[in-house]
Design a protein around this motif. Structure first.
Motif, PDB file in Angstrom:
ATOM      1  N   ALA A  80      42.953  43.198  45.795  1.00 50.18           N
ATOM      2  CA  ALA A  80      42.886  42.074  44.542  1.00 50.18           C
ATOM      3  C   ALA A  80      41.852  40.406  43.891  1.00 50.18           C
ATOM      4  CB  ALA A  80      44.124  41.982  44.671  1.00 50.18           C
TER       5      ALA A  80
ATOM      6  N   ARG B 204      43.149  34.839  41.240  1.00 50.30           N
ATOM      7  CA  ARG B 204      42.954  34.692  39.835  1.00 50.30           C
ATOM      8  C   ARG B 204      44.143  33.563  39.397  1.00 50.30           C
ATOM      9  NH1 ARG B 204      48.606  37.558  39.449  1.00 50.30           N
ATOM     10  NH2 ARG B 204      49.361  38.642  41.328  1.00 50.30           N
ATOM     11  N   LEU B 205      44.379  33.587  38.120  1.00 50.56           N
ATOM     12  CA  LEU B 205      44.882  32.549  37.266  1.00 50.56           C
ATOM     13  C   LEU B 205      46.349  33.007  36.980  1.00 50.56           C
ATOM     14  CD1 LEU B 205      42.527  30.017  35.544  1.00 50.56           C
ATOM     15  CD2 LEU B 205      43.852  29.250  37.418  1.00 50.56           C
ATOM     16  N   THR B 206      47.589  33.029  37.611  1.00 53.96           N
ATOM     17  CA  THR B 206      48.306  33.629  37.351  1.00 53.96           C
ATOM     18  C   THR B 206      50.063  32.284  36.753  1.00 53.96           C
ATOM     19  OG1 THR B 206      50.907  34.237  38.289  1.00 53.96           O
ATOM     20  CG2 THR B 206      49.360  32.932  39.627  1.00 53.96           C
ATOM     21  N   ARG B 207      50.655  32.882  35.772  1.00 52.43           N
ATOM     22  CA  ARG B 207      51.701  32.302  34.906  1.00 52.43           C
ATOM     23  C   ARG B 207      52.877  31.883  36.078  1.00 52.43           C
ATOM     24  NH1 ARG B 207      55.147  35.686  31.343  1.00 52.43           N
ATOM     25  NH2 ARG B 207      56.270  34.439  31.316  1.00 52.43           N
TER      26      ARG B 207
ATOM     27  N   GLN C  15      48.059  32.032  28.202  1.00 50.65           N
ATOM     28  CA  GLN C  15      49.761  32.443  29.089  1.00 50.65           C
ATOM     29  C   GLN C  15      49.632  33.864  29.934  1.00 50.65           C
ATOM     30  OE1 GLN C  15      52.062  30.242  27.772  1.00 50.65           O
ATOM     31  NE2 GLN C  15      52.202  28.403  29.057  1.00 50.65           N
TER      32      GLN C  15
ATOM     33  N   GLN D  76      47.698  35.654  32.426  1.00 48.08           N
ATOM     34  CA  GLN D  76      48.052  35.543  33.454  1.00 48.08           C
ATOM     35  C   GLN D  76      49.209  35.682  33.639  1.00 48.08           C
ATOM     36  OE1 GLN D  76      47.420  31.018  33.754  1.00 48.08           O
ATOM     37  NE2 GLN D  76      45.981  30.996  33.092  1.00 48.08           N
TER      38      GLN D  76
ATOM     39  N   GLU E  39      51.920  38.795  35.195  1.00 46.55           N
ATOM     40  CA  GLU E  39      51.710  40.061  36.563  1.00 46.55           C
ATOM     41  C   GLU E  39      51.321  41.517  36.239  1.00 46.55           C
ATOM     42  OE1 GLU E  39      51.452  39.208  40.351  1.00 46.55           O
ATOM     43  OE2 GLU E  39      51.220  37.339  39.411  1.00 46.55           O
TER      44      GLU E  39
ATOM     45  N   ASP F  24      55.094  42.986  31.505  1.00 45.28           N
ATOM     46  CA  ASP F  24      55.511  41.454  32.099  1.00 45.28           C
ATOM     47  C   ASP F  24      55.369  40.682  30.234  1.00 45.28           C
ATOM     48  OD1 ASP F  24      57.138  42.153  34.138  1.00 45.28           O
ATOM     49  OD2 ASP F  24      55.528  40.010  35.307  1.00 45.28           O
TER      50      ASP F  24
ATOM     51  N   GLU G 274      44.112  38.719  33.602  1.00 49.01           N
ATOM     52  CA  GLU G 274      43.533  38.252  35.049  1.00 49.01           C
ATOM     53  C   GLU G 274      43.806  38.992  36.260  1.00 49.01           C
ATOM     54  OE1 GLU G 274      42.024  35.650  36.069  1.00 49.01           O
ATOM     55  OE2 GLU G 274      42.059  33.888  33.861  1.00 49.01           O
ATOM     56  N   ASN G 275      44.766  40.005  36.386  1.00 44.25           N
ATOM     57  CA  ASN G 275      45.329  39.917  37.269  1.00 44.25           C
ATOM     58  C   ASN G 275      44.536  42.423  36.936  1.00 44.25           C
ATOM     59  OD1 ASN G 275      46.484  41.567  39.686  1.00 44.25           O
ATOM     60  ND2 ASN G 275      48.706  40.911  39.012  1.00 44.25           N
ATOM     61  N   MET G 276      43.773  41.597  37.906  1.00 45.14           N
ATOM     62  CA  MET G 276      43.066  43.082  37.724  1.00 45.14           C
ATOM     63  C   MET G 276      43.137  43.878  39.059  1.00 45.14           C
ATOM     64  SD  MET G 276      41.334  43.137  35.040  1.00 45.14           S
ATOM     65  CE  MET G 276      40.891  44.871  35.815  1.00 45.14           C
ATOM     66  N   GLY G 277      44.383  43.642  39.786  1.00 47.46           N
ATOM     67  CA  GLY G 277      44.794  44.082  41.384  1.00 47.46           C
ATOM     68  C   GLY G 277      45.886  46.086  40.690  1.00 47.46           C
ATOM     69  N   CYS G 278      46.180  46.218  41.471  1.00 46.23           N
ATOM     70  CA  CYS G 278      46.327  47.086  42.038  1.00 46.23           C
ATOM     71  C   CYS G 278      48.023  47.211  43.077  1.00 46.23           C
ATOM     72  CB  CYS G 278      45.309  48.584  42.239  1.00 46.23           C
ATOM     73  SG  CYS G 278      45.764  49.805  41.838  1.00 46.23           S
ATOM     74  N   ASP G 279      49.346  47.343  41.969  1.00 42.63           N
ATOM     75  CA  ASP G 279      50.267  47.318  42.781  1.00 42.63           C
ATOM     76  C   ASP G 279      50.473  48.770  44.144  1.00 42.63           C
ATOM     77  OD1 ASP G 279      52.930  47.716  43.894  1.00 42.63           O
ATOM     78  OD2 ASP G 279      53.944  48.038  42.070  1.00 42.63           O
TER      79      ASP G 279
ATOM     80  N   PHE H 228      47.604  50.214  38.323  1.00 35.66           N
ATOM     81  CA  PHE H 228      46.939  49.376  38.487  1.00 35.66           C
ATOM     82  C   PHE H 228      47.545  48.397  37.041  1.00 35.66           C
ATOM     83  CE2 PHE H 228      42.995  52.135  38.993  1.00 35.66           C
ATOM     84  CZ  PHE H 228      42.519  50.485  39.450  1.00 35.66           C
ATOM     85  N   PHE H 229      48.166  47.021  37.276  1.00 37.01           N
ATOM     86  CA  PHE H 229      48.708  46.118  36.371  1.00 37.01           C
ATOM     87  C   PHE H 229      48.555  45.830  35.118  1.00 37.01           C
ATOM     88  CE2 PHE H 229      49.125  43.966  40.904  1.00 37.01           C
ATOM     89  CZ  PHE H 229      50.144  44.186  40.949  1.00 37.01           C
TER      90      PHE H 229
END
Lengths: 304, 194
Positions: free
Chosen positions: A235, A238-241, B65, B68, B70, B74, B179-184, B190-191
């Protein structure tokens, strides 16, 4: 000197127009001034926001630079397994058949236990080092005074870091895969809910002391909540809320540096920055603008 | 007072009043026209760009916002929370008629190809990271249809002139990179599509 009366009358008429023009111009200037100061307040807030985001990302980068955090997590996992198997080996040498090997087994157990303690120390050193680098990044961000803006009677000053907190985003998992190789340990971990089962891999939970049973329960094995690699990809930063941000260490509170330690490697950072905005184009106006940003460290890489 | 002085003062009064009265009538009319045709409408309408700017700033902040979050669900859930509409209403004279959040995936190899989804889980595997269309750029898009009122609206039944008898309709659209390009790691999703 005498002026003809007609000329005098003309001059007074011109004078009133001039007055009117000046009045209209003044009203226009005041209106433009108000509009401009509004715009500059917005502009300075946006500028502060982007500086705050940059700092949050820079601090988060320090938390798992070159996957050091992920590697330490894996070392903790392996060390825990080693202590468990060493203890089992030592216990097996308690019977008559292997009594001759008991000394050797005790030595292996001692070494594995001291290895676990050494990793804990190294982890603490790594957290201290990351914290020191973060403090340096904060000082650099503040000393640059990149946020100061002077324009006519408008100025912004400061751009100081008001709060800096480390923690995690409340994710309950770590990057360490639960090994099924040591059957007894695996079943113990499942009993204790130390393992989070997944579709692809089972992972250890994070921010919980993964205590070993019996005499080794004095050792502390706590894993950081770093995102594990999935499908060979880690991963990104990154920025997060920051909605679920849980703090574990405060580095700065209300503009004052704080000392402290945390037992696990944090995986997220929250930065609050403030800036003073002053203008006296139309009256005195002095206010503070504030931004809060949360960034999450990059995930762990795949184990070679 | 001598005769010549009285004569002079009478004459100057005549001249002054003559000049003054003509100025007053001309100037009064000019002022009336200036205020009724230029200043007041300008003042009335000048509040519209201010409200538009404030609205745009709020929409931009919100989409930044939301990007960003998750996971995508969300972001959709957060949009339904009241803060956003309250913020827009607080501007005054700003009515958000409808809001729409969508995710836009654009192929980097072929920027003409895009996929727009308005609910989580709708992105096909081709458009996910590592898919056939990849690599892709993912942007969250927030569209707000709003009506902005000027300072004074003269409501005349049957007459619909934006900015005069009714509010001016606007279409605000802001984007921000996801922003969140990751994977659960547990579900493998993928998020960006979860």
């Amino acid at each position: 000197m005498k002026f003809p009366r007609r000329q005098l009358a003309k001059r007074s008429a011109r004078g009133s127009m001039l007055f009117l023009c000046i009045a209209v111009l003044a009203v226009l200037l005041v209106t433009v001034g108000i509009a401009f100061s509004f715009y500059l307040v917005f502009f300075s807030h946006k500028h502060l926001q982007s500086r705050s985001e940059d700092l949050a990302l820079e601090c988060a980068r320090q938390l798992n630079e070159n996957d050091h955090g992920g590697k330490i997590n894996n070392l903790i996992g392996h060390s825990r397994e080693l202590v468990f198997t060493s203890r089992e080996l030592y216990q097996r040498t308690g019977n008559d058949e292997f009594r001759g090997l008991q000394g050797l087994a005790a030595q292996v157990l001692d070494q594995s236990r001291s290895g676990a303690k050494l990793i804990t120390e190294e982890r603490n050193r790594y957290v201290d080092l990351s914290v020191a680098r973060m403090r340096k990044a904060v000082k650099e961000a503040e000393s640059g005074n990149q946020g100061n803006l002077f324009l006519a009677n408008f100025s912004t000053a400061g751009g100081e870091v008001f709060d800096l907190r480390l923690g995690d985003l409340g994710q309950p998992i770590s990057n360490v895969e639960a090994s099924s190789g040591v059957y007894n340990l695996n079943s113990y971990d499942r009993q204790q809910n130390f393992i989070k089962p997944g579709k692809q891999v089972d992972l250890f939970v994070s921010n919980v002391n993964l205590k070993l049973p019996g005499e080794d329960s004095d050792l502390i094995f706590e894993l950081s909540s770093l995102q594990p690699p999935v499908k060979g990809q880690s991963a990104p930063l990154r920025l997060t809320r920051g909605k679920d941000f849980k703090q574990s260490l405060i580095l700065r509170d209300g503009g004052e540096d704080k000392a402290g330690r945390c037992s696990v490697i944090p995986s997220a950072v929250q930065v609050t920055m403030t800036m003073n905005v002053k203008q006296n184009i139309v009256g005195e106006f002095d206010s503070k603008t504030r931004t809060v940003n949360t960034a999450c460290a990059n995930g762990a890489w795949t184990e070679p | 007072m001598c005769k010549t002085e009285i004569k002079r003062s009478n004459r100057s009064r005549e001249q002054r009043s003559e000049a003054g009265s003509s100025q007053l009538s001309e100037f009064g009319a000019a002022i009336f026209l200036l205020f009724s045709c230029v200043v007041i409408p300008l003042f009335d309408l000048s509040v519209v760009p201010v409200r538009l700017g404030l609205g745009k700033s709020i929409v931009n902040n919100r989409v930044h916002q939301l990007a960003q979050s998750e996971c995508l669900s969300d972001a959709f859930k957060a949009l339904q929370e009241g803060d956003f509409h309250n913020g827009l209403t607080k501007i005054g004279g700003f009515t958000a008629k409808s809001t729409q959040l969508s995710l836009i995936a654009t192929s980097v190899k072929n920027p003409d190809q895009t996929m727009i989804v308005d609910r989580p889980g709708a992105l096909s595997s081709d458009w996910l990271p590592g898919g056939n269309k990849g690599p892709c750029l993912y942007r969250l898009d927030l569209t707000v249809d709003a009506e902005i009122e000027p300072l004074i609206t003269a409501k005349v039944p049957g007459v619909q002139i934006p900015g005069l008898t009714r509010a001016i309709p606007f279409h605000l659209r802001e984007e921000s990179n996801w922003e969140n390009m990751g994977c659960d790691p547990l579900s493998g999703e993928f998020f960006v599509n979860k």
